[in-house]
Write a protein that holds these residues in place. Sequence first.
Motif, PDB file in Angstrom:
ATOM      1  N   THR A  49      31.483  39.745  43.771  1.00 18.92           N
ATOM      2  CA  THR A  49      31.036  41.116  43.493  1.00 18.92           C
ATOM      3  C   THR A  49      31.817  41.634  42.295  1.00 18.92           C
ATOM      4  OG1 THR A  49      30.355  41.673  45.745  1.00 18.92           O
ATOM      5  CG2 THR A  49      31.021  43.497  44.352  1.00 18.92           C
ATOM      6  N   TYR A  50      31.118  42.244  41.336  1.00 18.13           N
ATOM      7  CA  TYR A  50      31.736  42.677  40.083  1.00 18.13           C
ATOM      8  C   TYR A  50      31.290  44.093  39.739  1.00 18.13           C
ATOM      9  CZ  TYR A  50      31.960  37.630  40.130  1.00 18.13           C
ATOM     10  OH  TYR A  50      32.158  36.343  40.538  1.00 18.13           O
ATOM     11  N   ALA A  51      32.242  44.918  39.347  1.00 17.85           N
ATOM     12  CA  ALA A  51      31.933  46.266  38.887  1.00 17.85           C
ATOM     13  C   ALA A  51      32.056  46.301  37.371  1.00 17.85           C
ATOM     14  CB  ALA A  51      32.885  47.283  39.523  1.00 17.85           C
ATOM     15  N   ALA A  52      31.087  46.892  36.708  1.00 15.18           N
ATOM     16  CA  ALA A  52      31.065  46.927  35.249  1.00 15.18           C
ATOM     17  C   ALA A  52      32.344  47.570  34.719  1.00 15.18           C
ATOM     18  CB  ALA A  52      29.846  47.709  34.769  1.00 15.18           C
ATOM     19  N   GLY A  53      33.005  46.868  33.812  1.00 13.73           N
ATOM     20  CA  GLY A  53      34.175  47.415  33.140  1.00 13.73           C
ATOM     21  C   GLY A  53      35.489  47.270  33.875  1.00 13.73           C
ATOM     22  N   VAL A  54      35.509  46.639  35.060  1.00 17.05           N
ATOM     23  CA  VAL A  54      36.763  46.467  35.799  1.00 17.05           C
ATOM     24  C   VAL A  54      37.375  45.122  35.426  1.00 17.05           C
ATOM     25  CG1 VAL A  54      37.851  46.275  38.059  1.00 17.05           C
ATOM     26  CG2 VAL A  54      36.036  47.952  37.688  1.00 17.05           C
ATOM     27  N   TYR A  55      38.453  45.173  34.654  1.00 18.13           N
ATOM     28  CA  TYR A  55      39.117  43.980  34.140  1.00 18.13           C
ATOM     29  C   TYR A  55      40.584  43.983  34.569  1.00 18.13           C
ATOM     30  CZ  TYR A  55      35.169  43.258  30.918  1.00 18.13           C
ATOM     31  OH  TYR A  55      33.931  43.030  30.378  1.00 18.13           O
ATOM     32  N   ASN A  56      41.190  42.813  34.475  1.00 16.06           N
ATOM     33  CA  ASN A  56      42.622  42.679  34.740  1.00 16.06           C
ATOM     34  C   ASN A  56      43.172  41.539  33.892  1.00 16.06           C
ATOM     35  OD1 ASN A  56      45.009  43.469  36.437  1.00 16.06           O
ATOM     36  ND2 ASN A  56      44.918  41.297  36.953  1.00 16.06           N
ATOM     37  N   ARG A  57      44.406  41.697  33.449  1.00 17.30           N
ATOM     38  CA  ARG A  57      45.027  40.729  32.539  1.00 17.30           C
ATOM     39  C   ARG A  57      46.156  39.984  33.254  1.00 17.30           C
ATOM     40  NH1 ARG A  57      44.487  40.980  27.311  1.00 17.30           N
ATOM     41  NH2 ARG A  57      43.761  43.141  27.496  1.00 17.30           N
ATOM     42  N   LEU A  58      46.139  38.641  33.147  1.00 10.21           N
ATOM     43  CA  LEU A  58      47.180  37.820  33.747  1.00 10.21           C
ATOM     44  C   LEU A  58      47.644  36.760  32.750  1.00 10.21           C
ATOM     45  CD1 LEU A  58      45.691  37.173  37.317  1.00 10.21           C
ATOM     46  CD2 LEU A  58      47.514  38.782  36.715  1.00 10.21           C
ATOM     47  N   THR A  59      48.859  36.294  32.938  1.00  6.55           N
ATOM     48  CA  THR A  59      49.420  35.236  32.095  1.00  6.55           C
ATOM     49  C   THR A  59      49.558  33.962  32.912  1.00  6.55           C
ATOM     50  OG1 THR A  59      50.628  36.845  30.751  1.00  6.55           O
ATOM     51  CG2 THR A  59      51.363  34.561  30.650  1.00  6.55           C
ATOM     52  N   GLN A  66      52.326  29.608  27.403  1.00  5.50           N
ATOM     53  CA  GLN A  66      51.980  30.823  28.119  1.00  5.50           C
ATOM     54  C   GLN A  66      50.667  31.365  27.535  1.00  5.50           C
ATOM     55  OE1 GLN A  66      54.121  30.798  30.878  1.00  5.50           O
ATOM     56  NE2 GLN A  66      54.586  32.948  30.523  1.00  5.50           N
ATOM     57  N   VAL A  67      49.638  31.460  28.361  1.00  2.00           N
ATOM     58  CA  VAL A  67      48.327  31.892  27.893  1.00  2.00           C
ATOM     59  C   VAL A  67      47.919  33.148  28.658  1.00  2.00           C
ATOM     60  CG1 VAL A  67      45.878  31.284  27.725  1.00  2.00           C
ATOM     61  CG2 VAL A  67      47.632  29.554  27.298  1.00  2.00           C
ATOM     62  N   GLU A  68      47.556  34.180  27.911  1.00  2.00           N
ATOM     63  CA  GLU A  68      47.154  35.451  28.506  1.00  2.00           C
ATOM     64  C   GLU A  68      45.640  35.586  28.453  1.00  2.00           C
ATOM     65  OE1 GLU A  68      47.528  39.665  26.659  1.00  2.00           O
ATOM     66  OE2 GLU A  68      49.423  39.334  27.723  1.00  2.00           O
ATOM     67  N   ASN A  69      45.035  35.940  29.582  1.00  2.00           N
ATOM     68  CA  ASN A  69      43.591  36.139  29.648  1.00  2.00           C
ATOM     69  C   ASN A  69      43.277  37.410  30.426  1.00  2.00           C
ATOM     70  OD1 ASN A  69      42.157  33.732  28.442  1.00  2.00           O
ATOM     71  ND2 ASN A  69      43.516  32.677  29.871  1.00  2.00           N
TER      72      ASN A  69
END
Length: 790
Positions: A49-59, A66-69
């Motif tokens: 389930t996905y809500a438009a515009g709800v993002y989160n950043r992890l490394t 070290q890769v950040e997405n």
Amino acid sequence: MTEWTWEYKGYDHADARLRESLCTLGNGYFATRGALAECSADEVHYPGTYAAGVYNRLTSQVAGRQVENEDMVNLPNWLPLRFRLPGEPWLTPDTAAVSDHVVTLHLASGLLERRTRYGLGAGRALLVRQLRFVHMADPHLAGLRTEFTAEGFSGTLETEAAIDGGVTNAGVPRYRDLDGRHLTHVLTGTAAADTVWLRCRTRTSDVRIAFAARLTSPAPVTIGDERSRAVQTTRLELAAGRTVTVDKIVALHTSRDPAISDPLHAAVDRVGRAGDFDALLAPHLTAWEQLWRRAELDVDDEAERVLRLHLFHVLQTLSPHTADLDVGVPARGLHGEAYRGHVFWDELFVLPYLNLHFPEVSRALLHHRHRRLERARTAASDAGRRGAMYPWQSGSDGREETQQLHLNPRSGRWLPDHSHLQHHVGSAIAYNVWQYCEASGDEEFLHTKGAEMLLQISRFWADSAVFDDRLGRYRIKGVVGPDEYHDAYPDAAEPGLDDNAYTNVTATWVLARTLDVLRGLPEPRRRELAERTGLDGGELEQWEDVSRLLHVPFHDGVISQFEGYAELAELDWRGYRRRYGDIRRLDRILEAEGDTVNRYQASKQADVLMLGYLFSPAELQGVFHRLGLSFDERIWRRTVDHYLHRTSHGSTLSGLVHGWVLARARRADAWKFCQEALQADIADIQGGTTGEGIHLGAMAGTLDLVQRGLTGLETRGGALWLDPVPLPELSSYGFTLRYHGHWGVRLRLERGLLEITVPASGRSPIDVHLPDRRTVRVEPGETGRLTLPD
């Protein structure tokens, strides 16, 4: 199946992910994949389930780096409703006997229906029928109705409904080396005897998320006590031949929502005030009926079913509810986690359709880009450029989200990713601004936010252009074009190519169009804009100069994809097809062999030919004329033929563009590519990618193929311009559109006759121009009929 349903018969675990993507339900605010409610996420199923515009950043730690997405977050799963006989395992199609299984997607009503008959042995069976909606009238609600019918027995059935907060982002196998644990602080509780809630937040972006679920059952509901799952259980007494119904109504809110104080309070309040399943169904059906009326499509061909499915998924991702949100166009819809939910250039294929049906949604999507204009200016400044450098991939705040490394599944190696050099995304945004304003007549947007974006994108192109004394022309170096296969010259130490033809031609168009817009601004507004941006006459002169002297390379009477393209080797296409069969991802094949596609005249998808997709023949000829370059139908035909035989179609957009270009050129093989575009997702021609999310640009593009590609429809100069080229396979069709404030304008093309009906209103008449210089003016409330030239 009918033209308004999409049906799957029988249970096939190998196709489960594909079916779940294509049976996703959404409303523009959030969407849920079409997974079975009794199945958890595993190697077969993925109930995201996905809500438009709800993002989160992890490394993450990848290949020693070290890769950040930043990812679109998989939200808590509201679907779970499982069932079993007392003391027996939970029933699923993977663990129990299934004698009958049908899943039906009802396009007209936005409902997902499933019927499954579980064999229980000794002549006993349990028939399970479910109806599901993600509410199109109230974007925060969803519902699940489950009907149980005992066949050949009577007895107790245990059910467990839940909201599961223990989910991760794990829907794309090649991302599984990356950290996918985006949710934290998961808490559950009870709001009423029949209502539970779950709240959590994202780990770094700190978006608060809340679900509340109300369960209606003929048996008492018991609340479970689990840390990451809000659980409700019942014990149903079944009688042979009698149907027992359990309804689950769910509300979702996040801290991004306007006009709320707290997501949890809002979700609990909303689900408590919501009507029952039947009461909610009525406004949901009305909302869908209104959407279909505004986007009416009538095609006398079997392609109509597929086009309607495509339209259904476009409307679920970008509905009128989207107009209230600060979101972009996710390339894979709200249907899965491929591309991490990022925004690319796909709005280039989506907005031209929306402009003529839901202009308020197009405007909102352009507002999203304008809000990130300052970030694009910062990116340009950091790169030593003026103006705005929009990112190739973006998420929440407009910074560049293109991954530093990408995995080649064929070789198992992580490789540098240079696709952030696709600066032509800025031209796509400028093109969308112009197309929206022409279709809607929205001068206010053009004169304010639109003009600001055009100005800063033009400033970037002019500052990127370097004059070459030897050529006597400007050059733009170190970029990557739409092709994506070519990101460097063979054996080069640095990535990037020089004078990508698509990049330079579209930059010329942007500069010329921006100069026209600035000249047409009301003088007070032009002065304001110049004062705010430091624009002066000298800079405008430079833009004029660059727009007339950008270098576009040619070879053998063909437009070169970039400078030096002609020196690349020819690929043994026949040999590679013989050895590998499907060579759509030729880049991965060659890399696994220790080679590189950079050495060959081989494209992943349309690059130069994208020019024929964006511009009519007359407009494209005008751009080349502005550059002082010879361009005619012969050159274009040779160019089309050259790249037609050197493209592997590793993108779903490629077949669409080739079909469009060949249709406009009246080529017999156009339909083959149109069919490929139509089949891209339903047949999963990319080999497993659709299960990770649909390809929204290709879906919207097939709709626009009928709307603008085959009709030659252009909106310019306050009029509609038509130059129809009906394909023999698709020669009769009709659709409605919204144009300059006219709602429900209907066009119908059939057997050489064009019919246009303008609904009654107090607005001005519509002028329609044909290529033989005929013009017809259609007054509101009238129908115009024109015989088309052969």
